[in-house]
Write a protein that holds these residues in place. Structure first.
Motif, PDB file in Angstrom:
ATOM      1  N   ARG A   9      20.978   1.681  -5.733  1.00 48.12           N
ATOM      2  CA  ARG A   9      20.755   2.296  -7.042  1.00 48.12           C
ATOM      3  C   ARG A   9      19.279   2.533  -7.352  1.00 48.12           C
ATOM      4  NH1 ARG A   9      25.029   2.466 -10.679  1.00 48.12           N
ATOM      5  NH2 ARG A   9      26.951   1.895  -9.627  1.00 48.12           N
ATOM      6  N   GLU A  10      18.437   1.665  -6.842  1.00 49.71           N
ATOM      7  CA  GLU A  10      17.037   1.753  -7.239  1.00 49.71           C
ATOM      8  C   GLU A  10      16.163   1.073  -6.202  1.00 49.71           C
ATOM      9  OE1 GLU A  10      14.452   3.348  -8.829  1.00 49.71           O
ATOM     10  OE2 GLU A  10      15.857   3.326 -10.513  1.00 49.71           O
ATOM     11  N   VAL A  11      14.952   1.567  -6.070  1.00 47.88           N
ATOM     12  CA  VAL A  11      13.930   0.882  -5.276  1.00 47.88           C
ATOM     13  C   VAL A  11      12.824   0.513  -6.258  1.00 47.88           C
ATOM     14  CG1 VAL A  11      12.267   1.054  -3.389  1.00 47.88           C
ATOM     15  CG2 VAL A  11      14.511   2.164  -3.182  1.00 47.88           C
ATOM     16  N   VAL A  12      12.490  -0.757  -6.326  1.00 47.61           N
ATOM     17  CA  VAL A  12      11.497  -1.226  -7.303  1.00 47.61           C
ATOM     18  C   VAL A  12      10.255  -1.702  -6.550  1.00 47.61           C
ATOM     19  CG1 VAL A  12      11.021  -2.836  -9.188  1.00 47.61           C
ATOM     20  CG2 VAL A  12      13.347  -1.940  -8.867  1.00 47.61           C
ATOM     21  N   LEU A  13       9.128  -1.100  -6.905  1.00 48.64           N
ATOM     22  CA  LEU A  13       7.872  -1.473  -6.259  1.00 48.64           C
ATOM     23  C   LEU A  13       7.113  -2.454  -7.142  1.00 48.64           C
ATOM     24  CD1 LEU A  13       6.683   2.039  -4.952  1.00 48.64           C
ATOM     25  CD2 LEU A  13       8.327   0.432  -3.948  1.00 48.64           C
ATOM     26  N   LEU A  14       6.752  -3.575  -6.575  1.00 48.80           N
ATOM     27  CA  LEU A  14       5.904  -4.552  -7.251  1.00 48.80           C
ATOM     28  C   LEU A  14       4.555  -4.536  -6.546  1.00 48.80           C
ATOM     29  CD1 LEU A  14       8.471  -7.501  -7.635  1.00 48.80           C
ATOM     30  CD2 LEU A  14       7.967  -5.653  -9.235  1.00 48.80           C
ATOM     31  N   PRO A  15       3.509  -5.077  -7.152  1.00 39.53           N
ATOM     32  CA  PRO A  15       2.195  -5.000  -6.513  1.00 39.53           C
ATOM     33  C   PRO A  15       2.181  -5.579  -5.092  1.00 39.53           C
ATOM     34  CG  PRO A  15       1.975  -5.756  -8.778  1.00 39.53           C
ATOM     35  CD  PRO A  15       3.445  -5.683  -8.495  1.00 39.53           C
ATOM     36  N   ASP A  16       3.031  -6.592  -4.850  1.00 39.07           N
ATOM     37  CA  ASP A  16       2.992  -7.242  -3.542  1.00 39.07           C
ATOM     38  C   ASP A  16       4.359  -7.297  -2.867  1.00 39.07           C
ATOM     39  OD1 ASP A  16       4.252  -8.987  -5.204  1.00 39.07           O
ATOM     40  OD2 ASP A  16       2.962 -10.709  -4.768  1.00 39.07           O
ATOM     41  N   ALA A  17       5.318  -6.496  -3.343  1.00 42.83           N
ATOM     42  CA  ALA A  17       6.667  -6.597  -2.792  1.00 42.83           C
ATOM     43  C   ALA A  17       7.465  -5.323  -3.049  1.00 42.83           C
ATOM     44  CB  ALA A  17       7.402  -7.789  -3.413  1.00 42.83           C
ATOM     45  N   VAL A  18       8.548  -5.169  -2.294  1.00 47.74           N
ATOM     46  CA  VAL A  18       9.503  -4.086  -2.518  1.00 47.74           C
ATOM     47  C   VAL A  18      10.877  -4.699  -2.713  1.00 47.74           C
ATOM     48  CG1 VAL A  18      10.555  -1.995  -1.602  1.00 47.74           C
ATOM     49  CG2 VAL A  18       8.238  -2.620  -0.918  1.00 47.74           C
ATOM     50  N   ALA A  19      11.570  -4.275  -3.760  1.00 53.37           N
ATOM     51  CA  ALA A  19      12.938  -4.739  -3.984  1.00 53.37           C
ATOM     52  C   ALA A  19      13.875  -3.541  -3.965  1.00 53.37           C
ATOM     53  CB  ALA A  19      13.037  -5.463  -5.324  1.00 53.37           C
ATOM     54  N   THR A  78       0.824  -1.213   0.000  1.00 50.94           N
ATOM     55  CA  THR A  78       0.000   0.000   0.000  1.00 50.94           C
ATOM     56  C   THR A  78       0.854   1.257   0.000  1.00 50.94           C
ATOM     57  OG1 THR A  78      -0.170  -0.175   2.401  1.00 50.94           O
ATOM     58  CG2 THR A  78      -2.013  -1.045   1.099  1.00 50.94           C
ATOM     59  N   SER A  79       1.941   1.254   0.755  1.00 49.21           N
ATOM     60  CA  SER A  79       2.787   2.445   0.761  1.00 49.21           C
ATOM     61  C   SER A  79       4.172   2.101   1.279  1.00 49.21           C
ATOM     62  CB  SER A  79       2.174   3.516   1.671  1.00 49.21           C
ATOM     63  OG  SER A  79       2.242   3.087   3.018  1.00 49.21           O
ATOM     64  N   VAL A  80       5.139   2.898   0.822  1.00 54.25           N
ATOM     65  CA  VAL A  80       6.490   2.775   1.363  1.00 54.25           C
ATOM     66  C   VAL A  80       7.229   4.077   1.102  1.00 54.25           C
ATOM     67  CG1 VAL A  80       7.397   1.718  -0.759  1.00 54.25           C
ATOM     68  CG2 VAL A  80       8.610   1.389   1.416  1.00 54.25           C
ATOM     69  N   ASP A  81       7.932   4.564   2.087  1.00 52.62           N
ATOM     70  CA  ASP A  81       8.793   5.730   1.918  1.00 52.62           C
ATOM     71  C   ASP A  81      10.159   5.212   1.467  1.00 52.62           C
ATOM     72  OD1 ASP A  81      10.375   7.936   2.055  1.00 52.62           O
ATOM     73  OD2 ASP A  81      10.292   8.140   4.253  1.00 52.62           O
ATOM     74  N   GLN A  82      10.517   5.536   0.221  1.00 53.02           N
ATOM     75  CA  GLN A  82      11.735   4.961  -0.358  1.00 53.02           C
ATOM     76  C   GLN A  82      13.013   5.651   0.116  1.00 53.02           C
ATOM     77  OE1 GLN A  82      11.470   4.755  -4.644  1.00 53.02           O
ATOM     78  NE2 GLN A  82       9.266   4.360  -4.594  1.00 53.02           N
ATOM     79  N   ALA A  83      12.874   6.823   0.701  1.00 51.97           N
ATOM     80  CA  ALA A  83      14.056   7.639   1.008  1.00 51.97           C
ATOM     81  C   ALA A  83      15.096   6.923   1.877  1.00 51.97           C
ATOM     82  CB  ALA A  83      13.615   8.944   1.669  1.00 51.97           C
ATOM     83  N   PRO A  84      14.689   6.230   2.931  1.00 52.75           N
ATOM     84  CA  PRO A  84      15.722   5.595   3.775  1.00 52.75           C
ATOM     85  C   PRO A  84      16.590   4.607   3.015  1.00 52.75           C
ATOM     86  CG  PRO A  84      13.581   5.598   4.893  1.00 52.75           C
ATOM     87  CD  PRO A  84      13.336   6.051   3.477  1.00 52.75           C
ATOM     88  N   ALA A  85      16.024   3.903   2.064  1.00 53.02           N
ATOM     89  CA  ALA A  85      16.836   2.955   1.276  1.00 53.02           C
ATOM     90  C   ALA A  85      17.775   3.706   0.352  1.00 53.02           C
ATOM     91  CB  ALA A  85      15.937   2.021   0.482  1.00 53.02           C
ATOM     92  N   SER A 103      10.113   0.626   5.707  1.00 54.08           N
ATOM     93  CA  SER A 103       8.973   0.128   6.491  1.00 54.08           C
ATOM     94  C   SER A 103       7.758   0.019   5.588  1.00 54.08           C
ATOM     95  CB  SER A 103       8.666   1.078   7.658  1.00 54.08           C
ATOM     96  OG  SER A 103       9.821   1.287   8.431  1.00 54.08           O
ATOM     97  N   PRO A 104       7.785  -0.897   4.627  1.00 54.59           N
ATOM     98  CA  PRO A 104       6.662  -0.999   3.693  1.00 54.59           C
ATOM     99  C   PRO A 104       5.388  -1.442   4.400  1.00 54.59           C
ATOM    100  CG  PRO A 104       8.162  -2.859   3.414  1.00 54.59           C
ATOM    101  CD  PRO A 104       8.815  -1.928   4.393  1.00 54.59           C
ATOM    102  N   GLN A 105       4.279  -0.933   3.902  1.00 59.65           N
ATOM    103  CA  GLN A 105       2.972  -1.310   4.460  1.00 59.65           C
ATOM    104  C   GLN A 105       2.244  -2.190   3.447  1.00 59.65           C
ATOM    105  OE1 GLN A 105       2.121  -0.293   7.722  1.00 59.65           O
ATOM    106  NE2 GLN A 105       4.278   0.290   7.551  1.00 59.65           N
ATOM    107  N   PHE A 106       1.714  -3.292   3.949  1.00 55.16           N
ATOM    108  CA  PHE A 106       0.992  -4.229   3.085  1.00 55.16           C
ATOM    109  C   PHE A 106      -0.414  -4.460   3.644  1.00 55.16           C
ATOM    110  CE2 PHE A 106       5.503  -5.485   2.819  1.00 55.16           C
ATOM    111  CZ  PHE A 106       5.705  -5.479   1.449  1.00 55.16           C
ATOM    112  N   THR A 107      -1.333  -4.801   2.767  1.00 54.64           N
ATOM    113  CA  THR A 107      -2.660  -5.200   3.253  1.00 54.64           C
ATOM    114  C   THR A 107      -2.562  -6.603   3.845  1.00 54.64           C
ATOM    115  OG1 THR A 107      -3.319  -6.307   1.218  1.00 54.64           O
ATOM    116  CG2 THR A 107      -3.756  -3.931   1.361  1.00 54.64           C
ATOM    117  N   ASP A 108      -3.566  -6.974   4.603  1.00 53.16           N
ATOM    118  CA  ASP A 108      -3.550  -8.317   5.191  1.00 53.16           C
ATOM    119  C   ASP A 108      -4.465  -9.264   4.413  1.00 53.16           C
ATOM    120  OD1 ASP A 108      -6.115  -7.738   5.943  1.00 53.16           O
ATOM    121  OD2 ASP A 108      -5.800  -8.096   8.089  1.00 53.16           O
ATOM    122  N   ALA A 109      -4.971  -8.810   3.272  1.00 54.43           N
ATOM    123  CA  ALA A 109      -5.797  -9.637   2.387  1.00 54.43           C
ATOM    124  C   ALA A 109      -7.000 -10.215   3.124  1.00 54.43           C
ATOM    125  CB  ALA A 109      -4.962 -10.757   1.761  1.00 54.43           C
TER     126      ALA A 109
END
Lengths: 745, 156
Positions: A309-319, A295-302, A336-342
């Motif tokens: 080099r890059e932060v890649v957002l996938l529908p269900d993951a952060v790389a 749902t959300s992630v602040d990429q700045a700390p990474a 600190s990515p936030q995910f739904t609990d489905a």
């Protein structure tokens, strides 16, 4: 040979035209050779059977007549080296060596002049012999006249659907027993034919042995290498003569595995080890709860971490992509990515077990045979993880309309399809470089290539640079394809002699829930075994020995309970119930004999026995256990008797049973995946510990060459372990443990 | 920049402080025989020798081994044609299955045999706590016992 391929109904070799859609090819070309020739028969009419093309006529790209290529998998060079390309992956099971032995046996090749390689992920190596293996499991051995069309049909299906699977303990009993032997015998016949032509003598006067064709009458001889060029211009024989087992000289002798030397010097390359020029590294974290979405992630700390080099957002993951894996993992840890609990964030193991119990309650066992002595019991096993030593890893590069993927998988053609879909490319634009597997056990079978998909998506984001995606152990533990949790309830009725008159069983089903695995082989008149379907919370998959791993424990524990109720010795009770199963009986008796069943053991020790048939093989274990002061169960020794029909490489076969015992022992004594707050609770080895040297029993193995069709060996050693140990614990303590892992109260 | 001796050669590794030795070796030197298994020193797949002692390199920051002598599986043998006795025993006893843990296993055993040339089963189990998921333990024990001094005469 190429001329021959152009004639009649023979289909073109697969490399002759590009294929954009595999399924389109099915409608256009499927069964052209067989079906059309048969006058429109749906699959194979009588004419189709006679005209069915030979699977071995499909040659690797670039093969030309006269270059020593003898069928799909064999190439013999002028210096008399036979190179065999095996369409399976090596994950420590030794199948490459065993398959090479079966081929070299029929080829009458000098084993020292045979080099074994893993076939690349190309259409020509598509492999459908898994079908033969499963036909054998249901007791069907195709007659000789059907073998060729069956092989061709299976190959075409595998080619169309992109299948090259190593799994189900099928390599040796499928590809080896059928494909490799036929290939070796075919090449041998071609070499003899070439010899006859060269010497100007009738082929019947020639003999072949040790990679050499000899004419006894004149004393003339030539090496395979000298004849291979001519032989590779000849036709493949349609029905070469196979040896009888009595004629085997190589098969059945212990041989060193081809893959071992590179593994003791650190040179074997696994998916984790691939190095591509200019490559970056990625660490990833996926939604901890199955089905969860980012749902959300602040990429700045990474991005603030040096080297990221890059932060890649996938529908269900952060790389996080960085210059090195450590930097990538540090960057990921900063997020600190936030995910739904489905909608399943409240699920825990207690609820899951309650659901299983309720499902079985809804399918009651009717009490039949009133008046007979009834025995009831209920067992359960938890979710389990494969926990391969090599965490999931894949390297991908998407550049100039092409995708390259390096990974260790149990099916490279299936992996190619997954990778192509993720990249939105055709499979022709994708190359898979399959690597050694740091353990498979089912975790790298088709349907489990989420790590490959992720690597492709990350590669897309940083194209044209390559990226190696590495799962942490925590990520690996939390995102497995788990062995399903199963509950199983029994009711049996015994006659006055203690013999079961009826056997009823209800268990919670799963994708692989298998009534076959739950059906006892004992002589019981009335058997009623039913699976109760139940949706699962975690994603599940095939775990070494699949349904037999759960039902072997249930069935062999329950029959032990029946023996106890009847007041009978558990070995003798089983033996009496196996009166119509001579192979099982022989295996059971061999294990009891090895363990000196019935003789005294040291104070505080006891034995337990169990026998399970799976994947075409029958295995009985006798476990010797004790319980230490802290109440921990200790397994000192396991005696294993095995009937796998025929042992190809005794050295590798023994290793598979020894390893299977340790694998089964982990499940029996230690392993449990639990769910808390919807997610897997275990993170790393401290929470999902492994059998180590201190807990590893001494395993002695004895094989019975029964003459039956070749059975599997990668898996069948696992299922009888847990019940043998549980039965020994009962014999020692009087406590019947019906839940895995076994824990004394 | 960190300087240390790796497999007998002086190397400079361009990594940030805090980077585990494991990743410095794997990504900076191209030597990938040392494996990543758990990242917390629990499985032993990453075992290397530091000053002759078996160390789990995933849990050792690279700056802590500055100036020390580090040996990986690639540097254990005297030469490609003259394998270390433990490696030879591993082939003779056909120990590895998937093989992923075996670099670490061999390094742990080699270090043990330096201090205890003829360990008992219990001593092996106490010193070598590495995980092998394929379950090669019995062959590991057999291979180690084959290297005990009486057997070693044959190998020298």
């Amino acid at each position: 040979m190429s001329e021959q391929m152009q004639q009649g109904q023979e289909p073109q070799p697969p490399q002759d035209q590009p294929k954009r859609s595999r399924l389109r090819k099915w409608t256009r070309r499927a069964f052209i050779g067989a079906g059309a020739a048969a006058g429109g028969g749906l699959v194979l009419g009588v004419g189709g059977v006679l005209l069915a093309p030979n699977r071995l006529k499909y040659l690797p790209p670039g093969a030309t007549p006269g270059d020593g290529q003898l069928g799909t998998w064999i190439k013999i060079s002028p210096d008399n080296l036979t190179t065999v390309l095996i369409p399976h992956c090596e994950m420590g099971q030794g199948a490459l060596t065993g398959l090479g032995m079966l081929l070299a046996e029929e080829l009458d090749a000098d084993w020292n002049l045979v080099e074994i390689q893993q076939a690349p992920a190309e259409d020509v190596y598509a492999n459908g012999y898994i079908i033969n293996a499963f036909l054998g499991e249901v007791g069907f051995t195709p007659p000789g006249w059907l073998q060729l069309p069956l092989d061709f049909t299976a190959f075409k299906m595998a080619d169309i659907f992109g299948i090259m699977t190593t799994g189900g303990s099928t390599s040796t009993r499928g590809t080896g027993a059928f494909g490799m032997r036929l290939a070796g015998a075919s090449a041998r016949a071609m070499l003899l034919e070439a010899g006859a032509e060269q010497f100007g003598v009738p082929v019947e006067e020639l003999g072949a042995r040790g990679s050499r064709v000899t004419h006894a009458g004149s004393g003339r001889s030539a090496t395979y290498g000298e004849l291979a060029a001519l032989a590779s211009t000849l036709d493949l024989p349609r029905r070469p003569t196979l040896k009888s087992r009595e004629e085997f000289v190589l098969v059945g002798t212990p041989r060193q595995r081809a893959d071992i030397p590179s593994k003791v010097v650190g040179a074997a390359q696994y998916g984790m080890d691939v190095v591509v020029p200019d490559m970056l590294y990625a660490a990833i974290t996926k939604a901890p709860i199955p089905g969860g979405q980012l749902t959300s992630v602040d990429q700045a700390p990474a991005r603030a971490v040096a080297g990221v080099r890059e932060v890649v957002l996938l529908p269900d993951a952060v790389a996080v992509v960085a210059d090195g894996y450590w930097q990538a993992s540090q960057g990921l840890a900063a997020l600190s990515p936030q995910f739904t609990d489905a909608g399943v964030g409240g699920v825990d193991s207690e609820q899951i077990h309650a659901r299983h119990t309720a499902a079985i309650d809804a399918e009651p066992i009717e009490a039949t045979l009133e008046g007979a002595r009834a025995v009831t019991a209920e067992y359960r096993v938890p979710y389990l993880h494969h926990a391969t030593m090599e965490p999931m890893a894949a390297t991908a590069r998407l550049a100039e309309g092409r995708l390259d993927v390096w990974a260790g998988t149990q099916d490279p053609l299936s992996t190619r399809r997954v990778a192509a879909e993720a990249a939105e490319l055709d499979v022709e634009q994708v190359t898979i470089y399959n690597q050694q597997l740091g353990g498979g056990f089912g975790r790298r079978l088709p349907g489990t290539y989420d790590y490959v998909e992720q690597a492709v998506h990350v590669a897309k984001a940083i194209s044209p640079r390559a990226v190696k995606l590495i799962w942490s152990r925590e990520e690996d533990m939390q995102h497995g394809y788990y062995r399903p949790c199963v509950h199983s309830r029994f009711r049996a009725a015994l006659n006055s002699m203690g013999r079961p008159l009826s056997w009823a069983n209800r268990f919670t089903g799963s994708r692989f829930g298998d009534v076959g695995a739950a059906t006892p082989r004992y002589g019981i008149e009335e058997i009623d075994v039913r699976a109760v379907p139940l949706p699962v919370h975690l994603r599940t998959g095939a775990w070494r020995s699949v349904a037999a791993s759960q039902h072997g424990f249930f069935v062999e524990s329950f029959v032990d309970e029946l023996a106890n109720t009847a007041g009978r010795d558990p070995f003798e009770y089983r033996r009496d119930l196996l009166e119509d199963e001579p192979r099982h009986r022989a295996v059971l008796e061999r294990a009891a004999e090895m363990a000196q069943w019935g003789t005294a053991l040291p104070e505080g020790h006891a034995r337990g026995i169990a026998i399970v048939e799976s994947f075409g093989s029958i295995v009985a274990h006798v476990a010797e256990v004790s319980v230490d002061e802290s109440g921990s169960i200790r397994v000192h020794r396991v005696h294993s008797a095995v009937d796998c029909g025929l042992v190809v490489n005794p050295n590798g076969a023994e290793a598979q049973i020894q390893g299977g015992v340790v694998f089964g022992l982990g499940a029996a004594l230690m392993h449990e995946i639990t769910v808390e707050g919807g997610a897997v609770a275990q993170r790393n080895f401290p929470q999902y510990d492994m059998i180590r040297l201190a807990q590893a029993p001494v395993v002695s193995v004895s094989f019975i060459n029964s003459g039956a069709p070749i059975g599997g060996l990668g898996e069948p050693g696992v299922p009888p372990v847990a019940p043998a140990v549980a039965n020994a614990v009962f014999a020692l303590t009087g406590q019947r443990l019906r839940t895995l892992p076994l824990r004394l109260t | 920049m960190v300087e240390l001796t790796l497999n007998g050669r002086s190397v400079q590794l361009d990594v940030a402080d805090g980077t585990p030795l494991l990743w410095a070796i794997r990504e900076q030197t191209g030597l990938t025989g040392t494996k990543f298994g758990c990242g917390i020193g629990a499985c032993g797949a990453c075992t290397v020798h530091v000053g002759g002692r078996a160390v789990r390199s995933c849990s050792v920051p690279v700056e802590s081994v500055v100036g020390q002598s580090v040996t990986t599986i690639e540097g254990l043998a005297d030469s490609p044609t003259q394998l270390h006795p433990v490696q030879r025993a591993w082939i003779e006893h056909q120990v590895p299955q998937c093989g992923y843990c075996q670099s670490g296993m061999i390094m742990a055993v080699a270090a043990l045999l330096e201090s205890n040339p003829a360990p008992s089963d219990d001593e092996i189990a106490a010193a070598v706590t590495n995980i092998c998921r394929c379950g090669t333990y019995q062959r590991i024990r057999n291979a180690v016992h084959s290297l005990a001094p009486a057997a070693e005469v044959r190998n020298v």
